[in-house]
Motif scaffolding. Structure first.
Motif, PDB file in Angstrom:
ATOM      1  N   CYS A   1     -41.886  47.764 148.332  1.00  0.00           N
ATOM      2  CA  CYS A   1     -41.823  47.718 146.759  1.00  0.00           C
ATOM      3  C   CYS A   1     -40.528  48.536 146.245  1.00  0.00           C
ATOM      4  CB  CYS A   1     -42.972  48.613 146.166  1.00  0.00           C
ATOM      5  SG  CYS A   1     -44.585  47.749 146.333  1.00  0.00           S
ATOM      6  N   ASP A   2     -39.657  47.671 145.587  1.00  0.00           N
ATOM      7  CA  ASP A   2     -38.461  48.307 145.019  1.00  0.00           C
ATOM      8  C   ASP A   2     -39.343  49.096 143.749  1.00  0.00           C
ATOM      9  OD1 ASP A   2     -35.758  48.282 145.135  1.00  0.00           O
ATOM     10  OD2 ASP A   2     -35.532  46.903 143.360  1.00  0.00           O
ATOM     11  N   HIS A   3     -38.659  50.341 143.691  1.00  0.00           N
ATOM     12  CA  HIS A   3     -39.292  51.316 142.600  1.00  0.00           C
ATOM     13  C   HIS A   3     -38.455  52.369 142.340  1.00  0.00           C
ATOM     14  CE1 HIS A   3     -43.257  52.400 141.539  1.00  0.00           C
ATOM     15  NE2 HIS A   3     -43.197  53.816 141.644  1.00  0.00           N
ATOM     16  N   HIS A   4     -37.830  51.812 141.076  1.00  0.00           N
ATOM     17  CA  HIS A   4     -36.682  52.690 140.467  1.00  0.00           C
ATOM     18  C   HIS A   4     -37.032  53.661 139.300  1.00  0.00           C
ATOM     19  CE1 HIS A   4     -34.096  50.466 143.146  1.00  0.00           C
ATOM     20  NE2 HIS A   4     -34.198  49.365 142.486  1.00  0.00           N
ATOM     21  N   PRO A   5     -36.367  54.843 139.064  1.00  0.00           N
ATOM     22  CA  PRO A   5     -36.462  55.629 138.060  1.00  0.00           C
ATOM     23  C   PRO A   5     -35.340  54.741 136.763  1.00  0.00           C
ATOM     24  CG  PRO A   5     -34.623  56.541 139.485  1.00  0.00           C
ATOM     25  CD  PRO A   5     -35.430  55.422 140.188  1.00  0.00           C
TER      26      PRO A   5
ATOM     27  N   CYS B   1     -29.036  53.908 139.857  1.00  0.00           N
ATOM     28  CA  CYS B   1     -27.466  53.574 140.043  1.00  0.00           C
ATOM     29  C   CYS B   1     -27.299  52.289 140.101  1.00  0.00           C
ATOM     30  CB  CYS B   1     -27.053  54.275 141.229  1.00  0.00           C
ATOM     31  SG  CYS B   1     -27.806  53.819 142.593  1.00  0.00           S
ATOM     32  N   SER B   2     -28.266  51.417 140.431  1.00  0.00           N
ATOM     33  CA  SER B   2     -28.029  49.758 140.687  1.00  0.00           C
ATOM     34  C   SER B   2     -28.206  49.018 139.336  1.00  0.00           C
ATOM     35  CB  SER B   2     -29.255  49.264 141.623  1.00  0.00           C
ATOM     36  OG  SER B   2     -30.257  49.220 140.826  1.00  0.00           O
ATOM     37  N   PHE B   3     -28.592  49.828 138.173  1.00  0.00           N
ATOM     38  CA  PHE B   3     -28.672  49.089 136.986  1.00  0.00           C
ATOM     39  C   PHE B   3     -27.043  49.008 136.303  1.00  0.00           C
ATOM     40  CE2 PHE B   3     -33.376  50.778 136.581  1.00  0.00           C
ATOM     41  CZ  PHE B   3     -33.789  49.866 137.583  1.00  0.00           C
TER      42      PHE B   3
ATOM     43  N   PRO C   1     -32.074  46.403 134.403  1.00  0.00           N
ATOM     44  CA  PRO C   1     -33.167  47.215 134.818  1.00  0.00           C
ATOM     45  C   PRO C   1     -34.232  46.427 135.293  1.00  0.00           C
ATOM     46  CG  PRO C   1     -32.259  47.702 132.692  1.00  0.00           C
ATOM     47  CD  PRO C   1     -31.425  46.479 133.129  1.00  0.00           C
ATOM     48  N   HIS C   2     -34.849  46.683 136.499  1.00  0.00           N
ATOM     49  CA  HIS C   2     -35.880  46.227 137.110  1.00  0.00           C
ATOM     50  C   HIS C   2     -36.885  46.946 137.911  1.00  0.00           C
ATOM     51  CE1 HIS C   2     -32.798  46.215 140.295  1.00  0.00           C
ATOM     52  NE2 HIS C   2     -33.596  46.428 141.220  1.00  0.00           N
ATOM     53  N   CYS C   3     -38.051  46.775 138.029  1.00  0.00           N
ATOM     54  CA  CYS C   3     -38.987  47.504 138.866  1.00  0.00           C
ATOM     55  C   CYS C   3     -38.981  49.073 138.634  1.00  0.00           C
ATOM     56  CB  CYS C   3     -38.687  47.239 140.429  1.00  0.00           C
ATOM     57  SG  CYS C   3     -38.632  45.446 140.935  1.00  0.00           S
TER      58      CYS C   3
ATOM     59  N   GLN D   1     -29.234  56.640 144.913  1.00  0.00           N
ATOM     60  CA  GLN D   1     -29.193  55.378 146.031  1.00  0.00           C
ATOM     61  C   GLN D   1     -29.756  54.174 145.732  1.00  0.00           C
ATOM     62  OE1 GLN D   1     -31.067  58.002 149.170  1.00  0.00           O
ATOM     63  NE2 GLN D   1     -29.635  57.129 150.493  1.00  0.00           N
ATOM     64  N   GLU D   2     -29.046  53.178 146.223  1.00  0.00           N
ATOM     65  CA  GLU D   2     -29.542  51.953 146.414  1.00  0.00           C
ATOM     66  C   GLU D   2     -30.062  51.691 147.641  1.00  0.00           C
ATOM     67  OE1 GLU D   2     -30.902  49.562 145.384  1.00  0.00           O
ATOM     68  OE2 GLU D   2     -29.696  48.000 144.655  1.00  0.00           O
ATOM     69  N   GLN D   3     -31.020  51.137 147.902  1.00  0.00           N
ATOM     70  CA  GLN D   3     -31.867  50.786 149.137  1.00  0.00           C
ATOM     71  C   GLN D   3     -32.378  49.450 148.935  1.00  0.00           C
ATOM     72  OE1 GLN D   3     -34.527  54.123 148.823  1.00  0.00           O
ATOM     73  NE2 GLN D   3     -33.469  55.393 150.347  1.00  0.00           N
TER      74      GLN D   3
END
Ligand SMILES: [Zn+2]
Length: 183
Positions: free
Chosen positions: A48-52, A56-58, A67-69, A100-102
């Motif tokens: 699961c992609d799971h971001h605050p 940084c990827s937004f 913005p996602h997940c 960090q992008e993962q």
């Protein structure tokens, strides 16, 4: 030979209606469900992609994506049709660190702090079937890392969704040339 199914990012923000909706996403969910039902003995591991909210990827932080997940939102949840197969110890979250992008499921950890590879090895897994969204990013990176870690990897084409159809089509032969089976 022990086998397992890995489901990458079949979560609402990547599915039709989500903030980063992908092509063939609903079909991918239906095909993944059918695959799981056809192989009831196999463990199913969910990435699961799971971001605050400030990841940084937004785009607001200079990243490439809307913005996602975002943790705690509907968009971060696994599609309801797959929920009957989800268990906490086999669910791995990635992209949780704002800096960090993962893309790879290999960077994910379950609630107990175990990595995907660690749990696959505990299960005695040799063959991994990879499904999910999106082919060109998280599926590709996860499949390549699994191969590098010594697993036999098969990507199931019907079970994939993509950001860009052309990118999807280009990625499959690349994966094949690296030694990943496409089925
Ligand atoms: Zn993401």
């Amino acid at each position: 030979m022990e086998k397992a199914i890995v489901v990458v990012d079949e979560i609402y923000d990547f599915i039709t209606g989500g903030s980063l909706e992908c092509g063939h996403s609903e079909e991918a969910v239906a095909a993944t469900k059918a695959l799981i039902e056809k192989n009831p003995a196999l463990p199913v591991l969910f990435i699961c992609d799971h971001h605050p909210a400030n990841h940084c990827s937004f785009a607001a932080q200079g990243g490439p994506w809307p913005p996602h997940c975002v943790a705690g939102t509907h968009g971060a949840e696994i599609h309801k049709d797959l929920l009957p197969f989800v268990s906490e110890e086999l669910t791995f979250y990635k992209g949780c660190d704002p800096e960090q992008e993962q893309y790879s499921g290999f960077d994910g950890k379950n609630e107990a702090g175990q990595s995907l590879a660690e749990v696959l090895n505990l299960l005695g897994t040799e063959v991994v079937y990879v499904t999910g969204i999106a082919t060109e990013y998280c599926v590709k990176n996860t499949a390549e890392d699994l191969l590098k870690a010594g697993f036999k990897v098969t990507v199931i084409e019907d079970c994939l969704g993509w950001v860009d159809a052309e990118g999807h089509k280009k990625t499959l032969p690349d994966l094949k040339s690296e030694g990943i089976r496409i089925q």
